[in-house]
Design a protein around this motif. Structure first.
Motif: not given
Length: 150
Positions: A28-31, A60-66
Motif C-alpha cells: 500500500a505504501a508503494l502504491l 520505494k527502492g529501499t522499501l522493496v529491498t528491505l
C-alpha cells in the motif's frame, strides 16, 4: 567459527515467518508513493521536481529491498553493503549536479534553465529575410533553379 554462527543466525532468521499483513502495508505504501509520483510528474516544478522524484524513487527502492528482499531480517555484512551502495548512488547523483550548478556561465547551453543567456534565433523569419539562421542571397535561388534542369 564466525561463519558457523552467522549461518546459524541466518537459519534462525529464516525460520521466523512474518504474517502477510506487513507485506500488504508495504505494498500500500508503494502504491501511494507511485500515485504521488504520477501526480507530481504532471505538475510543473522546475526548482525541486527532480529532487522530489529522486527521494520518492529512493524510498520505494529501499522499501522493496528491505521488505520484499528480506534485508530487514539480515544483520551484518548485508546491511553494510546496502548502506554503502546507497551512499555511492547519492554520490553518483550529487557530483554531476554540483558540477552543473557551479559551471562557468558560458559553458551552459543558451536557453537552458541553468543559463541566463538567450537562446539563438534559429527559426525562419521571411519578413526579415532570414531563413533558418542565415541570410539567403536572392541570386543563389536563381542559380539553383537554372541548374536544376540540367
Amino acid at each position: 567459527m564466525a561463519i558457523a554462527n552467522e549461518s546459524r543466525q541466518e537459519a534462525h532468521n529464516m525460520e521466523e515467518h512474518h504474517g502477510s499483513g506487513r507485506y500488504w502495508i508495504i505494498w500500500a505504501a508503494l502504491l501511494v508513493l507511485t500515485l504521488v509520483t504520477v501526480f507530481t510528474g504532471k505538475m510543473h516544478m522546475p526548482s525541486f521536481g527532480l529532487a522530489l522524484a529522486l527521494v520518492i524513487a529512493t524510498t520505494k527502492g529501499t522499501l522493496v529491498t528491505l521488505y520484499f528482499m528480506h534485508l530487514i531480517d539480515h544483520k551484518g555484512a548485508n546491511r553494510i553493503v546496502f548502506c554503502v551502495s546507497i551512499l555511492f548512488v547519492m554520490l553518483m547523483l550529487a557530483v554531476p549536479l554540483i558540477d552543473l550548478g557551479t559551471r562557468f556561465r558560458f559553458s551552459n547551453p543558451p536557453g537552458s534553465q541553468y543559463s541566463d543567456l538567450q537562446p539563438p534565433d534559429i527559426g525562419a523569419n521571411v519578413k526579415e529575410g532570414r531563413y533558418g539562421g542565415g541570410v539567403r542571397h536572392h541570386g543563389s535561388e536563381e542559380k539553383s533553379e537554372s541548374h536544376g534542369g540540367h
